[in-house]
Design a protein around this motif. Structure first.
Motif, PDB file in Angstrom:
ATOM      1  N   GLU A 164       0.827  -1.206   0.000  1.00 60.44           N
ATOM      2  CA  GLU A 164       0.000   0.000   0.000  1.00 60.44           C
ATOM      3  C   GLU A 164       0.862   1.256   0.000  1.00 60.44           C
ATOM      4  N   LEU A 165       1.938   1.252   0.756  1.00 61.62           N
ATOM      5  CA  LEU A 165       2.842   2.410   0.789  1.00 61.62           C
ATOM      6  C   LEU A 165       3.513   2.625  -0.564  1.00 61.62           C
ATOM      7  N   ILE A 166       3.891   1.531  -1.207  1.00 63.28           N
ATOM      8  CA  ILE A 166       4.508   1.636  -2.532  1.00 63.28           C
ATOM      9  C   ILE A 166       3.536   2.283  -3.522  1.00 63.28           C
ATOM     10  N   ALA A 167       2.295   1.846  -3.485  1.00 63.38           N
ATOM     11  CA  ALA A 167       1.290   2.407  -4.395  1.00 63.38           C
ATOM     12  C   ALA A 167       1.045   3.887  -4.094  1.00 63.38           C
ATOM     13  N   GLN A 168       0.972   4.242  -2.806  1.00 62.96           N
ATOM     14  CA  GLN A 168       0.755   5.632  -2.420  1.00 62.96           C
ATOM     15  C   GLN A 168       1.905   6.537  -2.866  1.00 62.96           C
ATOM     16  N   ALA A 169       3.113   5.958  -2.931  1.00 62.17           N
ATOM     17  CA  ALA A 169       4.287   6.731  -3.354  1.00 62.17           C
ATOM     18  C   ALA A 169       4.381   6.848  -4.876  1.00 62.17           C
ATOM     19  N   GLY A 170       3.466   6.193  -5.581  1.00 65.20           N
ATOM     20  CA  GLY A 170       3.490   6.240  -7.036  1.00 65.20           C
ATOM     21  C   GLY A 170       4.556   5.368  -7.654  1.00 65.20           C
TER      22      GLY A 170
END
Length: 393
Positions: free
Chosen positions: A247-253
């Motif tokens: 989820e953090l990876i996705a939020q960071a683009g």
């Protein structure tokens, strides 16, 4: 539950490991002890590495896997309830020995009560009295019949305090090869053979991840802006951790091809890496034993940090630096662990060839110092303590 602790019958060995690293260390001890006591009942609190040797966990290990003063307070009632229930169970059973593996805040109180009742107690991995909370030594003396220590300088410290101690080496020094095979690890993880690889180890507990992982991912994004060929690999300790990190990876683009999140396999990830960003703790020693450049970072609840920062009396918190007695690798703690600072420090670790060569030499020396037959020596110490106990009459 077995009631006899006589070696002529079915021996009962009670143990508590409170987290993943303790489970790994306890598993090594049991690998030496189980062949000596093939029919013994071994139970308490532990994880999958201990279970491989027939250990039965009476309570979920995850209930104890909480770090930080105020974080522990939030779970205090549940943890205390487990401690009391296990204490009452063991006082009734009277095992041949109780072995507390790390987790000093849980284990030392339990050990003190068992020892006062005549049950021999052993503590595997001494609390870091050489780093902070030195006043604990009196509590340890009341609680522990014998210490098993994993760093060479600890044995004399405990003996000077009147606590019997045996240096058994660090179990990880046996598990980790002296010369890791980087190419094989990259093939096994389907990582590029020639691209620079950075391993991200922000912690195994969810509580650690929630404080460290955001900055780790943001630092990775900054590093990719400097060099788009960088490949990151992030081993996660469980399904919840894996999902949260994705989820953090996705939020960071970012894309999952840029940061490859894997289930477990932290040692394989370290073998594959050129450099590592790691949360302070046992994992930083693992990085050193894999002879990798690293940046050590750590964040926690602000109130916990405010208290703990005044308790240390050494300038280092990372195990590689403590063992070396110098800042071999950077440490970025709490507010200093910004994404930019982490990225800058990690970039330097990747670029400085002379520094990498020096670390390789120093970490190899460290590995040799910590290398002992930990399983065999710790098992012998356990059997000697059982044999010395007057309860065997």
């Amino acid at each position: 539950m077995a009631s006899s602790a006589d070696l002529a019958g079915r021996t009962a060995i009670a143990m508590v490991a409170g987290e993943t690293s303790g489970d790994l260390l306890a598993g090594r001890l049991l690998s030496g002890l189980r062949p000596q006591l093939p029919d013994a009942l071994m139970h308490g609190i532990g994880g999958p590495n201990m279970a491989q040797h027939g250990f039965v966990s009476d309570f979920p290990m995850e209930k104890l896997s909480v770090r930080g003063l105020f974080e522990v307070l939030a779970h205090y009632r549940e943890i205390k309830g487990i401690q009391i229930a296990l204490r009452d169970q063991l006082l009734a059973e009277r095992p041949a020995v109780f072995i507390g593996v790390d987790a000093p805040d849980f284990n030392l109180g339990l050990e003190a009560q068992l020892k006062s009742a005549g049950i021999p107690t052993m503590h595997f991995i001494g609390p870091s009295i050489w780093a902070w909370r030195g006043g604990r030594i009196k509590k340890i003396a009341r609680a522990v019949s014998h210490m098993l220590v994993i760093f060479p300088f600890e044995e004399e410290l405990y003996r000077q305090a009147g606590i019997p101690a045996t240096y058994v080496g660090h179990p990880l020094a046996q598990v980790i090869p002296m010369e890791p095979d980087q190419a094989a690890a990259r093939v096994a993880l389907d990582l590029p053979v020639h691209a620079p690889v950075v391993a991200l180890l922000p912690g195994s507990r969810m509580s650690e991840l929630k404080y460290n992982a955001v900055a780790f991912v943001a630092a990775a994004k900054l590093l990719l802006q400097r060099d788009s060929s960088l490949q990151f690999v992030a081993p996660m300790a469980g399904e919840a951790q894996h999902r949260y990190f994705n989820e953090l990876i996705a939020q960071a683009g970012l894309q999952d091809v840029q940061i490859k999140v894997i289930d477990g396999q932290s040692h394989r990830a370290l073998a594959a890496a050129d450099a590592v960003m790691v949360a302070s703790g046992t994992a930083s020693l693992e990085v050193a034993l894999f002879k990798k450049p690293m940046v050590i970072a750590y964040k926690m609840m602000r109130a916990s940090w405010y208290v703990l920062r005044h308790m240390g009396y050494q300038p280092w918190i990372g195990l590689p630096n403590i063992l070396a007695q110098e800042f071999l690798v950077p440490e970025l703690l709490q507010d200093a662990a910004t994404p930019q600072a982490l990225a800058d420090a990690l970039w330097q670790q990747l670029q400085d060839g002379a520094h990498r060569d020096r670390l390789q030499r120093r970490f190899t020396e460290m590995h040799h110092t910590l290398l002992r037959d930990t399983a065999g020596e710790s098992a012998r110490a356990v059997l000697e303590l059982i044999a010395q106990s007057p309860r065997r009459a």
